[in-house]
Design an enzyme around this catalytic site. Structure first.
Site, short mmCIF file in Angstrom:
data_model
loop_
_atom_site.label_atom_id
_atom_site.label_comp_id
_atom_site.label_asym_id
_atom_site.label_seq_id
_atom_site.Cartn_x
_atom_site.Cartn_y
_atom_site.Cartn_z
N THR B 178 0.82 -1.32 -0.09
CA THR B 178 0.21 0.27 0.02
C THR B 178 1.13 0.94 -0.11
OG1 THR B 178 -0.18 0.40 2.30
CG2 THR B 178 -1.41 -1.40 1.58
N GLU B 323 -5.97 -3.37 3.22
CA GLU B 323 -6.07 -4.22 4.18
C GLU B 323 -7.08 -5.19 4.12
OE1 GLU B 323 -5.46 -1.17 4.03
OE2 GLU B 323 -3.36 -0.72 5.12
N LYS B 422 -6.24 20.25 12.69
CA LYS B 422 -6.41 20.66 13.66
C LYS B 422 -6.87 22.24 14.05
CE LYS B 422 -5.31 19.25 18.03
NZ LYS B 422 -5.27 17.79 19.15
N TRP B 427 -10.66 19.69 16.32
CA TRP B 427 -10.93 19.40 14.76
C TRP B 427 -11.44 19.71 13.59
CZ3 TRP B 427 -6.75 16.21 14.53
CH2 TRP B 427 -6.38 16.04 15.30
#
Lengths: 520, 520
Positions: B178, B323, B422, B427
């Site tokens: 990946t 995955e 941030k 957030w």
């Protein structure tokens, strides 16, 4: 070997109900009872099944131990299945249409100490118990236990804090004895892995292809060959499972289909004959029904036409046997050519081969008749209690069926090797004669068996059950065979029976027919 | 344990092509080449793949050894896959959109000695070879090998008398690195079992549900995450597989769809944008197409509407990652409510869980945002060459995605944990802003990234690529966010880009965007 890999994920059957409960928790199981239809969601059902496991654990049931059931298709039976299998015990299903002596013998083989029984089968269970010394306890489901022990009362006080799974996926999960036409019944032991792989095979779009929007009614009994795997496949897909309980006559099924809006119904041909006759007599319809899956016995072409015409549904044919878990082939819905004689194609996970009488593969596998052999992840290797495999050196299991496979891979069962009649040293195939007779509009069911004959050894005779209000002469019955089968295959006699005897699985009981008519 | 049981049936991938060759031998694989479309049936393809195995065996390839491919979606690449995997070697797919240095590093990790390469990628392969000392041999497929070694010539002299399978089903079958946004690429090792189970999951009617009548075109590349498992699932179902080769622009795909009557096409959203734009510009249509499966990146709602409206097809959403082999969830076609934001539901074989930042499962799993964790039979346990599992004590793999799951089990990816900005200690989730902007009819693609800010630490900026012939002011772009996101989430700047940079997998390359715009 290369380093780094994928998670372990043992294919144990508890995962199916775990998945259904978590992702389709509100999807329903509906059961017809004498007091109406009862419903439960998969999440609640899982909770109850865990409690049943706790009850069984309290009675000392351990990994690999056999626990027996003698019950109809019902919610409580499904709970019991998952409870037994989830904790790693083995669910030994008993067929209530067998005798107490036969069932006691099977219990003796499996050594089950506990029997879970539908209330109305309690008298039979007591007779079995009288002949089964290992049996310690009978637990009643599906109704009033009377003075016996009710599983429901035990569930109420049990905890759901039970561990499922966490054993090897090749651990046994189920045991089912086949009532073979010759010799003692033989046990087929299913494993978690084999049933899980069978489930994934059924879910393929070109097989059963059950979806979460489907409402599936297995009329095929849970006491025989996993009810064709539907109590696994339908929850796995998050569909609704509709269980008919003990009444599988046309009127009861019609009511249940209407009430629960069943879209897919699964069972043997005689069940659909009963449904057709009821709907015709009552003038009612079942508009929700879209598909009928037929299997377990040959489907007469006339019945397939009648079902599709009268019910407005698509008939999906299939072929299988207890030793295959049980599905072998399934009709492919998108195939342009479909017919009652075609039992469909094998999906990834099962393989077919045609051989001669000694098991040698035919050089040409298409459009030739041969003895059907099977191989796959849900196909038997050894019967219960036997050391010798029933597979050959290449892993093939001989089904005992005669079959052809067409160019597109469609299986056509052409007879049972054991059913063949030897007349004057030559073979007659009853299935070919039956196919012609069953196609007559006047005929409901037909069977051809051999009758002892001092000149020819055996000669075929024809037994027929006509449709209500229909008639046809012996001459016309036999005349229909002219040009369709060899002239010396034409049966020597026609015997009319008011009701064809059916074996416990719904197939015509040729063993009984032979006992009555073969020497007479 | 109980005696008597089911046959062994190792889930090795050669069985898939064995099945396709035997039961769907005439079903086709079609490949677009520079000299027209070429066709082959599964039976003939299997024969050729066996010969490729013989060639590799002659070069000393042994069980577990890695063999690399650097190739487009083509017949020869499929043959090479089955040849490598069938003989128990490991197919290490390389992504031609990475640099020679990156790919040489990956080859160094896997230790592959042999590289199979599409002819037009030979210059890249030679650059890789210069930096990969272990590489001994380059075999050319898909065109003129020039002075290099052509696999085709070797096949011609090879025998098909090769044994496939007969190793453990947990043996590795594939390796894919990946290209993570941070740190060195990580390798995911697939096993025969994991890919086989993934195939059976895809074949479920509520997932891909491929059938023998389907004509499926994977635009998703075989060099990334198994091409979403389609080179396994489509042959397994006996469907027709249509491979686009190296050209995946709208015009090339439209031609191929029309010529081969593709019914299901599978790829990332940007591919479908290209197809829509080509069809609009050329005034042509693709009437055979019934379904588009979209995944790999968020699907803008406007694009979903455009595809369904313009092409007259159903869009099936999905979510997955390398995955996961890679499919996690799939939109359920029969669901009443579908939307671009819903990535579908998990089918039996994969399970989802939402956790807080420290991996503790949220008490309430529905309608709450959490970090998405996954578990299942095709989910990674450990990356290549690493001893430490990336799963927690309960077997959960942390995807790094933020998500919600609705009451019906539909997954909605709400952002990437790593993507979060941030700002002033709080957030900001770029995905929520992008979802609003992407829904504007004038917008083709949008991306929000953080820009260094001396007061707030980071502040969001918006990058947009507008649709051709469309315009919208900065005020209107940002105004569309009013009332939809918190006012302090509104980006500080709008930057128009003529073409959004795409990563090798077709997703917007935020790493590149950040490199250019984050400090500027």
């Amino acid at each position: 070997m290369i380093d780094g890999s994928i998670q372990a994920f043992p294919l144990t059957l508890n995962r199916i109900l775990d998945h259904a409960a978590k992702w389709h928790g509100d999807a329903q199981i509906a059961t017809a009872t004498d007091h109406g239809i009862v419903h439960i969601g998969y999440a609640a059902l899982r909770e109850r099944a865990l409690r049943v496991s706790a009850v069984l654990a309290r009675f000392g049931v351990v990994l690999g131990e056999r626990v027996a059931t003698l019950a109809w298709n019902s919610q409580a039976h499904v709970e019991t299945w998952y409870a037994i299998m989830g904790m790693g015990a083995v669910c030994h299903t008993l067929n209530p249409r067998l005798t107490a002596t036969q069932l006691a013998w099977m219990l003796g083989q499996s050594g089950a100490r506990i029997l879970v029984v539908s209330a109305d089968l309690l008298p039979l269970a007591r007779k079995i118990a009288a002949e089964a010394p290992d049996l310690e306890r009978i637990l009643v489901i599906d109704g009033d236990a009377g003075e016996a022990e009710a599983l429901e009362a035990l569930i109420a006080s049990a905890s759901a804090d039970v561990k499922w799974g966490e054993f090897d996926e090749t651990a046994p999960s189920g045991l089912c004895f086949t009532s073979g036409s010759t010799g003692a019944p033989k046990g087929v032991t299913y494993t978690h892995r084999s049933n899980f792989l069978h489930t994934l095979r059924l879910l393929q779009a070109d097989v059963l292809g059950a979806r979460s929007v489907d409402v599936v009614m297995p009329v095929v009994p849970m006491f025989h060959a996993n009810a064709w795997g539907l109590p696994f496949a339908v929850p796995a897909a998050g569909g609704k499972l509709v269980l008919p309980g003990r009444h599988t006559d046309g009127a009861s099924l019609a009511r249940l289909i209407a009430a629960e809006e069943v879209s897919i119904a699964v069972g043997v041909p005689t069940v659909w004959l009963g449904l057709c006759e009821h709907l015709e007599a009552s003038g009612t319809t079942v508009p929700s029904l879209k598909r009928i899956v037929s299997g377990g016995a040959p489907l007469p072409p006339a019945l397939m036409e009648r079902i599709e015409g009268q019910l407005g549904v698509t008939v999906q044919t299939s072929w299988g046997m207890t030793e295959l878990s049980p599905v072998g082939t399934f009709g492919v819905l998108s195939d342009a050519v479909r017919s009652a004689a075609m039992s469909g194609r094998p999906a990834l996970g099962v393989d077919l081969m045609l051989a001669d009488e000694s098991g040698v593969p035919l050089a040409e596998q298409r459009d030739r008749e041969g003895r059907l052999h099977v191989r796959g992840g849900a196909v038997i290797e050894r019967y219960f209690g036997q050391e010798r495999p029933v597979t050959d050196a290449d892993g093939w299991f001989d089904t005992g069926d005669l079959a052809r496979i067409d160019a597109r891979g469609n299986l056509m069962i052409t007879g049972r090797a054991k059913d063949l009649i030897k007349s004057g040293g030559e073979w007659i195939n009853p299935a070919e004669i039956e196919a012609v007779i069953s196609a007559l509009p006047q005929v409901s069911l037909s069977a051809v068996i051999g009758r002892a004959d001092h000149k020819w050894g055996e000669r075929p005779i024809l037994l027929v059950e006509l449709r209500e209000d229909q008639d046809i002469s012996d001459e016309d019955l036999l005349g229909s065979l002219r040009g369709r089968v060899a002239s010396w295959w034409v049966p020597d006699a026609v015997i009319r029976v008011p009701g064809m005897p059916l074996a416990s699985t719904g197939k015509i009981d040729k063993t009984r027919l032979r006992a009555i008519y073969s020497n007479h």
